[in-house]
Every structure is written in structure tokens, then in C-alpha cells.
Scaffold this active site. Structure first.
Site, short mmCIF file in Angstrom:
data_model
loop_
_atom_site.label_atom_id
_atom_site.label_comp_id
_atom_site.label_asym_id
_atom_site.label_seq_id
_atom_site.Cartn_x
_atom_site.Cartn_y
_atom_site.Cartn_z
CG ASN A 7 -1.83 1.23 1.26
OD1 ASN A 7 -1.44 2.33 0.88
ND2 ASN A 7 -3.05 1.05 1.73
CD GLU A 35 -4.60 4.72 0.79
OE1 GLU A 35 -5.19 5.71 1.23
OE2 GLU A 35 -4.01 3.88 1.51
CE1 TYR A 105 -6.70 0.68 1.43
CE2 TYR A 105 -7.71 2.05 -0.25
CZ TYR A 105 -7.18 1.90 1.02
OH TYR A 105 -7.17 2.97 1.89
CG ASP A 144 -4.49 -1.76 3.65
OD1 ASP A 144 -4.88 -2.42 4.63
OD2 ASP A 144 -4.51 -0.51 3.63
CG ASN A 146 -7.98 -1.11 5.91
OD1 ASN A 146 -7.26 -0.56 6.73
ND2 ASN A 146 -8.32 -0.56 4.76
CG ASP A 240 0.43 5.16 5.81
OD1 ASP A 240 0.56 4.71 4.65
OD2 ASP A 240 -0.67 5.54 6.26
CG HIS A 241 0.36 0.55 4.49
ND1 HIS A 241 -0.48 -0.46 4.92
CD2 HIS A 241 -0.40 1.67 4.45
CE1 HIS A 241 -1.68 0.03 5.15
NE2 HIS A 241 -1.67 1.33 4.87
#
Length: 266
Positions: A7, A35, A105, A144, A146, A240-241
């Protein structure tokens, strides 16, 4: 064979942070990203030797997925219709001779869990979709997703119990997805290892390693003899991933074609 999923939290942004150098260094056979946050024509991604496939969200600057592959797939599908009407560019499926590759995603349940019902509906639809694929040939799905599945998969499980990504509903949905059909690759190879794949940009979370493991490679159980390892590449920056990796034997590698990898496909 090496597969990577990442991601990137904005492909245009990460292109300015050395993405292409990282892409080249990793030298994956198949590289999936989530993303992308872009539409066709908004960025040039120069990846010689790879076929490119993009699924764009209707909403600008939001969601989106892409796959870069050294091997031309037999077929490419966008979304998970008829199981879910997705206009957010969340899934791409590539069919290869010995398996399906799905990058996903998964929707976030959002602040105050305002989108939890949408998310649980998605989970049910995605499970039906990959289970249907698995009836034809084995499936590798990544992305991702989540959700931090177990308490070992995030730094502060007690404080996050009712937050997006660690609700009882989301965790149970992932358990049902895996049950009797699919394996979580990292947890299979590293049952007690504590590693994360996402850290909030707030509160210096990454430097403190206060993270979550929400990025996955999962696969049909019958593929296990061909899966050799799973890794989380925590040292790679830019998002951030961090990327996650799945390694397989060459038995799954598609036959190379003489056709040269061409332009992006949407």
C-alpha cells in the site's frame, strides 16, 4: 518466484520518494500496489519488462489498485462483480495457468465505524468471490486488508478493541475467510513473530514500532507445497505501510512469452 504487495498511500507521492529504485531493487515477478490515489494519465510509471494493469476509483485521488507483472496473464478482471458493486477500484484479478492472483484494498470502517456495515458487506462479498475462484484453480490474494486478525498483530490490542481494523466483526470476518480454505502466509511461517506493516503518521508511531499488521498474502491451502516463505519488509520507507513478500517455488511461475510487456492497461 517473488511476489510483492505494498500500500503506497499515493503512487504519485511515492514516485517522488524513490519508488522506482525500490521497485527495481526488489525485482519481483509480480508487484501489487494498493491506494494508488490516481487516475489514468496522472503519472508515468516506467517499469520496463512488466505488464501494467490499473483499476481506478471513480472518485479522484482515492483508493485504486495496480499490478505489475513480468508474465502476461491469461485474463484480467477488475472488481468483484456480481458479488459487490465497487466503483472504488479496489480489486484486480490476474489469471495465470496455475493460479489466480488477486490484489485487494479492503474498505476501512472509518472514524466512529461509520462505514462498518459497508465493510462487513464487502468482506462477505470478497469471501464469496475468492472462494468461487478457488473452485476453479488455487488463489493467491494480497493487499491491505485493513484488519489486524489477532492480538499479536497490533501493538495495543486492548485500547484498539473497538476501533476500525480491530472490531470483533472484522476479525471474525477474516477468520471465516481463512477457515478451511486459505492460509495467512506470514502467520503460517512465523506463528509467534511480532512484526507490523502499518504505522500511523501520528505520535512517531513507526519509530516506536507501535504498528499494526494489516497487509497480507494469503493463499489456497493446497498451494502450500509451492510456498516457501513470507516476509514483511519493514526497512523499506516511502509510505505509512511497508511492503510484504511471498516467495514460491518456480513450479508456479508462468511460462514466459516472447511478447514484450506493453503499456498500462485499465
Amino acid at each position: 518466484m517473488k511476489l510483492i504487495s505494498w500500500n503506497v498511500n499515493g503512487l504519485r507521492a511515492v514516485l517522488k520518494k524513490g519508488f522506482l529504485a525500490t521497485f527495481t531493487a526488489l525485482d519481483a515477478d509480480i508487484f501489487c500496489i494498493q491506494e494508488t490515489k490516481m487516475h489514468e494519465g496522472q503519472a508515468e510509471v516506467n517499469t520496463p519488462g512488466y505488464y501494467q494493469y490499473f483499476n481506478y476509483a471513480e472518485r479522484k485521488g482515492y483508493s485504486g489498485t495496480a499490478v505489475f507483472t513480468k508474465y502476461k496473464p491469461l485474463a484480467v478482471t477488475y472488481g468483484i462483480a456480481p458479488y459487490f458493486d465497487d466503483d472504488e477500484g479496489r480489486v484486480i484479478t490476474l489469471e495465470f495457468p496455475k493460479f489466480f492472483l488477486v490484489t485487494c484494498y479492503t474498505p476501512n470502517s472509518g472514524g466512529e465505524l461509520k462505514r462498518l456495515d459497508y465493510r462487513t458487506g464487502w468482506d462477505e462479498a470478497f469471501r464469496a468471490y475468492v472462494s468461487h475462484l478457488d473452485e476453479t484453480k488455487p488463489v493467491i490474494f494480497c493487499g491491505d486488508l485493513n484488519v489486524a486478525h489477532e492480538e499479536i498483530d497490533l501493538k495495543n490490542p486492548t485500547n484498539n478493541h473497538h476501533n476500525a481494523g480491530f472490531t470483533d466483526q472484522e476479525r471474525a470476518g477474516f477468520s471465516v475467510l481463512l477457515k478451511d480454505r486459505f492460509l495467512d502466509s506470514f502467520r503460517h511461517f512465523h506463528p509467534t513473530k511480532v512484526m507490523y506493516s502499518w504505522w500511523s503518521y501520528r505520535f512517531a508511531a513507526r519509530s516506536r514500532n507501535a504498528g499494526w499488521r494489516i497487509d497480507y498474502f494469503c493463499y489456497s491451502q493446497r498451494l502450500q507445497p509451492e510456498i516457501t516463505d513470507a516476509q514483511i519488509l519493514t526497512t523499506i520507507l516511502g509510505s505509512d505501510h511497508c511492503p510484504v513478500e511471498l516467495d514460491t517455488t518456480d513450479a508456479l511461475k508462468p511460462v514466459e512469452t516472447e511478447e514484450k510487456a506493453g503499456a498500462p492497461q485499465a
